[in-house]
Structure formats: structure tokens, C-alpha cells
Design an enzyme around this catalytic site. Structure first.
Site, PDB file in Angstrom:
ATOM      1  N   ARG A 234       0.862  -1.176   0.000  1.00 49.44           N
ATOM      2  CA  ARG A 234       0.000   0.000   0.000  1.00 49.44           C
ATOM      3  C   ARG A 234       0.902   1.231   0.000  1.00 49.44           C
ATOM      4  NH1 ARG A 234      -3.160  -2.882  -1.722  1.00 49.44           N
ATOM      5  NH2 ARG A 234      -5.268  -3.391  -1.014  1.00 49.44           N
ATOM      6  N   GLU A 263      -3.946   7.794  -5.375  1.00 45.21           N
ATOM      7  CA  GLU A 263      -4.060   7.141  -6.683  1.00 45.21           C
ATOM      8  C   GLU A 263      -5.283   7.668  -7.423  1.00 45.21           C
ATOM      9  OE1 GLU A 263      -4.048   2.938  -5.919  1.00 45.21           O
ATOM     10  OE2 GLU A 263      -1.958   2.923  -5.276  1.00 45.21           O
ATOM     11  N   HIS A 282      -0.696   0.753  -9.999  1.00 47.21           N
ATOM     12  CA  HIS A 282      -1.477  -0.223  -9.224  1.00 47.21           C
ATOM     13  C   HIS A 282      -2.180  -1.230 -10.143  1.00 47.21           C
ATOM     14  CE1 HIS A 282      -3.639  -0.712  -5.095  1.00 47.21           C
ATOM     15  NE2 HIS A 282      -3.304  -1.883  -5.635  1.00 47.21           N
TER      16      HIS A 282
END
Length: 326
Positions: A234, A263, A282
């Protein structure tokens, strides 16, 4: 007739629409809403029985406004945005995308990042595209003989350790569980020792109040000169702003990040201009096999909730089953 609400970012619409389309009309009334901050923004939220939430939180406040809610299905591995404790207290079952293909895909991506960083693939590729010859001796390094520092020993870390077998690398492991494994090439140590001795450092643990910013400038500077930092857990586990500090840039041999505190990564982020960075949004572990497994698991969880059965990947067994839906 059950009311099911699908929520998620616009980028997840194809996946969620396919999942929603797998539910027969006679089984439930299905609605979808995208690019929202919380499910309670949806009109009729108070009548929803099952929530399918991808990258959208479901807080205690949301649950308080949905008296009929009995199940939350998360078609991904991460569930940080869902208040599982509150759901348990309210008898709401929560299930996530706990599939082996997810752990394995992330572990393979970690391996990819390690080799790309050691062999400096980006720089090699840039020289080829620019028609520039290498100046001086090679700077690529083998994985063989390196020390890999892994922080945490969950499913992803275990899958990575399995894949490291046979590569001639040593492994340092920092975990809260003493002697989490007795494998011959793994040594347990504290965080300070791991940072000091590792050629590659990988935090592979969830984001909690204890792990927030657990690696910042002081820890980066404590790493070996030329060491590589890889983050696929994370974003806020590390202080990513500190990675752009000139001292840190000069000290580390490279960074490879697939996750970020915010993000998508802001266009103004200095990480975009980092000279030693490999950056992906991601999605490096979003393999076809992972997506297919997540789809199957989410579908099984949804149909279990409709039928009043325990969802296969339920996170909170104390919440009971979904029989109240009948």
C-alpha cells in the site's frame, strides 16, 4: 426481490458490468453507480440488501443509513475502506477476493521488479531507443548472492519466498511472528538489521496505524548504499515524498512502485521525474488469471448472499450468515 448495488471507479465498469450481468433478473434488482465517494450517495441506499464495492469505502456512517444491508462483497483482495468491525456488530457479512492467483500475481510482479531494477532495464531500453552506446563498464547486477529483505510474511511474501528458491539469494525476514518459518535460507531479524543488510527491501504488509509511513527518510538512508526499494503493498506504508529527497535519490540504487498514497499518482508528483524509478499504476499484478479468479469468487459470494448461505471468502464469521435476506 433482493436489491444489489454495484459501485466502483469508472475504470472498473467493464468488470463490474460483467459481474452484474451474471445475476439473473429474477434473482435480484441490480443497479450500478460509478465514480462516487461512498455508497450512501446513491438514491435508495436505504433499501440495498447487498453491496458490491470495488475501491469504494463503506463506513459505519454508510451502514447506519442502510438498515437492510446484510452483505458486502469486495471483488478484490484489499478491504481497508470497509469497516469490518462495524459490519460485524451490525450482522453484515463481508467477503473479499481472497484468491491464490492474486497472491501469486503480486509475487511474480515483485520478482519482475527485482530483476528489472537489478538489470536497470529502463536505462538499457532508453539507450537503445536513443541510439546511445553504454559508457563505461556494465552496471547490471545479478540476483544471485543478493540479500532480499522482506517485511511481513503474509500470503504474498510466502509466494515470493517460494519463487526465490533456487536463485541463490539470501532472505532476511522481519515479522511480528517470531520464527514464522524455519526455511534454511531465511533469517529472522529486526527492521534495523534488515535495512542495513538487504540489497532489496520489500514491505509486503497491510496498511494500518502501525505500518503507516513505517519507511521514511531515516529508514531509506539506513539502507545499504545502492539498495533497491520495491513497494507493492500500500502506498502509505512508505513516505513516498521522501523518496524524491536528493539525499535519498543519491543513496538508493533504485525504486519500483506499483502503489501510491494518492491514486492515481498526481501528474505533479516528483516521483514522475525520479531518475531511478520504475512506476506502474497499481496494475502490475492485474493478470488475466487474477481477474478471472476474482470474477469467479465475487460471483460465488454474491449468489451465496442471495441464497442466504455463508459467503465462501467471508472475512467476519461472527456476523452470521445472510439468511435474513429471505
Amino acid at each position: 426481490m433482493h436489491n444489489i448495488l454495484f459501485v466502483g471507479p469508472g475504470s472498473a465498469k467493464p468488470f463490474l458490468e460483467q459481474l452484474a450481468g451474471a445475476i439473473p433478473d429474477q434473482a435480484a434488482h441490480v443497479r450500478s453507480l460509478y465514480d462516487i465517494g461512498s455508497p450512501s450517495e446513491c438514491a435508495g441506499w436505504e433499501a440495498v440488501d447487498i453491496l458490491v464495492a470495488f475501491a469504494v469505502p463503506c463506513t459505519a456512517q454508510d451502514m447506519a443509513r442502510a438498515p437492510r444491508l446484510k452483505a458486502v462483497v469486495i471483488p478484490s483482495l484489499g478491504f481497508e475502506g470497509v469497516d469490518v468491525a462495524e459490519a460485524t456488530a451490525r450482522g453484515i457479512s463481508v467477503a473479499n477476493g481472497h484468491v491464490t492467483e492474486n497472491f501469486e500475481s503480486v509475487a511474480e510482479a515483485a520478482f519482475l521488479f527485482m530483476l528489472m531494477s537489478l538489470y536497470q532495464i529502463r536505462a538499457v531500453e532508453d539507450r537503445l531507443r536513443q541510439g546511445v552506446a553504454r559508457a563505461g563498464p556494465p552496471t547490471a547486477r545479478m540476483l544471485k548472492g543478493k540479500t532480499i529483505g522482506i517485511i511481513g510474511f503474509g500470503n504474498i511474501a510466502r509466494a515470493l519466498v517460494q519463487r526465490l528458491a533456487g536463485w541463490g539469494a539470501d532472505i532476511l525476514l522481519c515479522t511480528r511472528t517470531a520464527n514464522a518459518t524455519n526455511q534454511q535460507n531465511i533469517n529472522h531479524c529486526d527492521l534495523a538489521t534488515l535495512l542495513q543488510r538487504s540489497d532489496i527491501v520489500l514491505p509486503l504488509l497491510p496498511l494500518t496505524s502501525d505500518t503507516h509511513y513505517m519507511l521514511s527518510k531515516a529508514q531509506f538512508m539506513a539502507m545499504k548504499k545502492g539498495a533497491i526499494l520495491i513497494n507493492l503493498s500500500r502506498g502509505a506504508v512508505i513516505d513516498e515524498a521522501a523518496l524524491s529527497d536528493p539525499e535519498v535519490v543519491a543513496h538508493l540504487g533504485g525504486i519500483a512502485l506499483d502503489v501510491f498514497e494518492f491514486e492515481p499518482l498526481p501528474m505533479a508528483s516528483p516521483l514522475r521525474d525520479h531518475p531511478k524509478a520504475i512506476l506502474t499504476g497499481h496494475e502490475i499484478s492485474h493478470t488475466q488469471e487474477n481477474l478471472q479468479a476474482l470474477f469467479r469468487t465475487a460471483k460465488a459470494n454474491i449468489f451465496a448472499a442471495i441464497d442466504g448461505r455463508a459467503m465462501p471468502t467471508r472475512l467476519n464469521s461472527d456476523a452470521g450468515d445472510s439468511s435474513a435476506l429471505h
